[in-house]
Design a protein around this motif. Structure first.
Motif, PDB file in Angstrom:
ATOM      1  N   ILE A 156       0.860  -1.182   0.000  1.00 30.68           N
ATOM      2  CA  ILE A 156       0.000   0.000   0.000  1.00 30.68           C
ATOM      3  C   ILE A 156       0.895   1.230   0.000  1.00 30.68           C
ATOM      4  CG2 ILE A 156      -1.950  -1.071   1.209  1.00 30.68           C
ATOM      5  CD1 ILE A 156      -0.933   0.290   3.783  1.00 30.68           C
ATOM      6  N   TYR A 157       0.366   2.313  -0.498  1.00 28.22           N
ATOM      7  CA  TYR A 157       1.057   3.594  -0.410  1.00 28.22           C
ATOM      8  C   TYR A 157       0.578   4.290   0.851  1.00 28.22           C
ATOM      9  CZ  TYR A 157       2.635   2.930  -5.163  1.00 28.22           C
ATOM     10  OH  TYR A 157       3.244   2.437  -6.282  1.00 28.22           O
ATOM     11  N   VAL A 158       1.502   4.956   1.514  1.00 32.08           N
ATOM     12  CA  VAL A 158       1.192   5.690   2.733  1.00 32.08           C
ATOM     13  C   VAL A 158       1.611   7.141   2.522  1.00 32.08           C
ATOM     14  CG1 VAL A 158       1.631   5.918   5.210  1.00 32.08           C
ATOM     15  CG2 VAL A 158       1.551   3.634   4.155  1.00 32.08           C
ATOM     16  N   LEU A 159       0.656   8.053   2.677  1.00 29.31           N
ATOM     17  CA  LEU A 159       0.946   9.482   2.606  1.00 29.31           C
ATOM     18  C   LEU A 159       0.843  10.030   4.023  1.00 29.31           C
ATOM     19  CD1 LEU A 159       1.579  11.856   0.656  1.00 29.31           C
ATOM     20  CD2 LEU A 159      -0.858  12.365   0.700  1.00 29.31           C
ATOM     21  N   GLY A 160       1.998  10.293   4.615  1.00 27.40           N
ATOM     22  CA  GLY A 160       2.039  10.875   5.951  1.00 27.40           C
ATOM     23  C   GLY A 160       2.136  12.383   5.817  1.00 27.40           C
ATOM     24  N   VAL A 161       1.279  13.105   6.534  1.00 25.93           N
ATOM     25  CA  VAL A 161       1.241  14.560   6.388  1.00 25.93           C
ATOM     26  C   VAL A 161       1.310  15.268   7.736  1.00 25.93           C
ATOM     27  CG1 VAL A 161      -0.060  14.432   4.238  1.00 25.93           C
ATOM     28  CG2 VAL A 161      -1.295  14.686   6.378  1.00 25.93           C
ATOM     29  N   LEU A 162       1.898  16.455   7.697  1.00 25.58           N
ATOM     30  CA  LEU A 162       1.888  17.382   8.823  1.00 25.58           C
ATOM     31  C   LEU A 162       0.996  18.558   8.441  1.00 25.58           C
ATOM     32  CD1 LEU A 162       5.658  17.619   9.829  1.00 25.58           C
ATOM     33  CD2 LEU A 162       3.798  16.664  11.204  1.00 25.58           C
ATOM     34  N   ALA A 163       0.157  18.965   9.354  1.00 22.89           N
ATOM     35  CA  ALA A 163      -0.704  20.124   9.121  1.00 22.89           C
ATOM     36  C   ALA A 163       0.020  21.381   9.584  1.00 22.89           C
ATOM     37  CB  ALA A 163      -2.015  19.976   9.894  1.00 22.89           C
ATOM     38  N   GLY A 164      -0.270  22.469   8.912  1.00 32.28           N
ATOM     39  CA  GLY A 164       0.219  23.767   9.333  1.00 32.28           C
ATOM     40  C   GLY A 164      -0.906  24.532  10.002  1.00 32.28           C
ATOM     41  N   PHE A 165      -0.582  25.608  10.661  1.00 29.16           N
ATOM     42  CA  PHE A 165      -1.607  26.435  11.280  1.00 29.16           C
ATOM     43  C   PHE A 165      -2.290  27.274  10.214  1.00 29.16           C
ATOM     44  CE2 PHE A 165       0.788  25.293  14.985  1.00 29.16           C
ATOM     45  CZ  PHE A 165      -0.179  25.213  15.981  1.00 29.16           C
ATOM     46  N   THR A 166      -3.612  27.261  10.220  1.00 31.26           N
ATOM     47  CA  THR A 166      -4.408  28.053   9.286  1.00 31.26           C
ATOM     48  C   THR A 166      -5.583  28.664  10.032  1.00 31.26           C
ATOM     49  OG1 THR A 166      -5.741  26.105   8.683  1.00 31.26           O
ATOM     50  CG2 THR A 166      -3.836  26.609   7.275  1.00 31.26           C
ATOM     51  N   TRP A 167      -6.128  29.715   9.445  1.00 33.22           N
ATOM     52  CA  TRP A 167      -7.322  30.344  10.011  1.00 33.22           C
ATOM     53  C   TRP A 167      -8.561  29.690   9.413  1.00 33.22           C
ATOM     54  CZ3 TRP A 167      -7.587  33.567  14.008  1.00 33.22           C
ATOM     55  CH2 TRP A 167      -6.419  34.218  14.407  1.00 33.22           C
ATOM     56  N   ARG A 168      -9.479  29.282  10.276  1.00 25.70           N
ATOM     57  CA  ARG A 168     -10.751  28.700   9.851  1.00 25.70           C
ATOM     58  C   ARG A 168     -11.759  28.966  10.964  1.00 25.70           C
ATOM     59  NH1 ARG A 168     -12.111  24.893   5.951  1.00 25.70           N
ATOM     60  NH2 ARG A 168      -9.930  24.570   5.460  1.00 25.70           N
ATOM     61  N   ASP A 169     -12.882  29.508  10.597  1.00 31.34           N
ATOM     62  CA  ASP A 169     -13.941  29.812  11.571  1.00 31.34           C
ATOM     63  C   ASP A 169     -13.421  30.643  12.740  1.00 31.34           C
ATOM     64  OD1 ASP A 169     -15.782  28.347  10.037  1.00 31.34           O
ATOM     65  OD2 ASP A 169     -15.214  26.479  11.041  1.00 31.34           O
ATOM     66  N   GLY A 170     -12.536  31.593  12.440  1.00 31.25           N
ATOM     67  CA  GLY A 170     -12.028  32.496  13.467  1.00 31.25           C
ATOM     68  C   GLY A 170     -10.972  31.910  14.373  1.00 31.25           C
ATOM     69  N   ARG A 171     -10.482  30.710  14.046  1.00 26.09           N
ATOM     70  CA  ARG A 171      -9.468  30.064  14.884  1.00 26.09           C
ATOM     71  C   ARG A 171      -8.210  29.763  14.082  1.00 26.09           C
ATOM     72  NH1 ARG A 171     -11.891  25.052  16.253  1.00 26.09           N
ATOM     73  NH2 ARG A 171      -9.796  24.471  16.891  1.00 26.09           N
ATOM     74  N   ASN A 172      -7.066  30.115  14.645  1.00 34.58           N
ATOM     75  CA  ASN A 172      -5.777  29.764  14.052  1.00 34.58           C
ATOM     76  C   ASN A 172      -5.336  28.460  14.696  1.00 34.58           C
ATOM     77  OD1 ASN A 172      -3.388  29.848  12.651  1.00 34.58           O
ATOM     78  ND2 ASN A 172      -2.403  31.285  14.041  1.00 34.58           N
ATOM     79  N   ASP A 173      -5.388  27.363  13.923  1.00 28.34           N
ATOM     80  CA  ASP A 173      -5.161  26.043  14.480  1.00 28.34           C
ATOM     81  C   ASP A 173      -4.723  25.100  13.368  1.00 28.34           C
ATOM     82  OD1 ASP A 173      -5.082  24.020  16.362  1.00 28.34           O
ATOM     83  OD2 ASP A 173      -7.186  24.174  16.922  1.00 28.34           O
TER      84      ASP A 173
END
Length: 127
Positions: A54-71
């Motif tokens: 299987i292929y595995v795509l491991g990801v890290l999220a960055g902080f983004t603004w959504r619904d008034g929250r930076n998370d």
């Protein structure tokens, strides 16, 4: 591109994805457009001494603004990732921000696995 790393996950073997250069460039181009993606690593995992992988795509999220929250908004990030066309299959998506965070060090040392990273990846901030 046939380097195999023994047991970096709980079982089986993991190697670089083994995709041709054009396929990698196409995936990288699409990953650059994903809102909130900080880094992405793609590997191929061989399942327990079988011919199946299987292929595995491991990801890290960055902080983004959504619904008034930076998370780190993991769910919207994954909603975008699963809709990317032309990804190899079968594909498993893993967040390296949560319970699978221990895999980041293992994926980061596989040459060619990192397909995308923002400029701040690898930068540590000291307070």
């Amino acid at each position: 591109r046939g380097v195999v790393f023994q047991k970096p996950f709980s079982s089986g073997e993991t190697e670089i994805a083994g995709l041709d250069e054009e396929a990698v460039k196409q995936i990288q181009s699409k990953l650059r457009k994903v809102h909130g993606l900080r880094a992405a690593y793609l590997v191929r995992k061989v399942i327990d001494d079988s011919d199946f992988s299987i292929y595995v795509l491991g990801v890290l999220a960055g902080f983004t603004w959504r619904d008034g929250r930076n998370d780190k908004h993991i769910d919207p990030l994954f909603d975008e990732l699963v809709h990317i066309s032309d990804l190899p299959s079968p594909m498993v998506f893993l967040s390296l921000d949560g319970q699978h965070g221990y895999l980041l060090q293992k994926l980061a040392v596989i040459e060619g696995a990192q397909l995308f990273a923002t400029e701040d990846i690898g930068v540590t901030h000291q307070h």
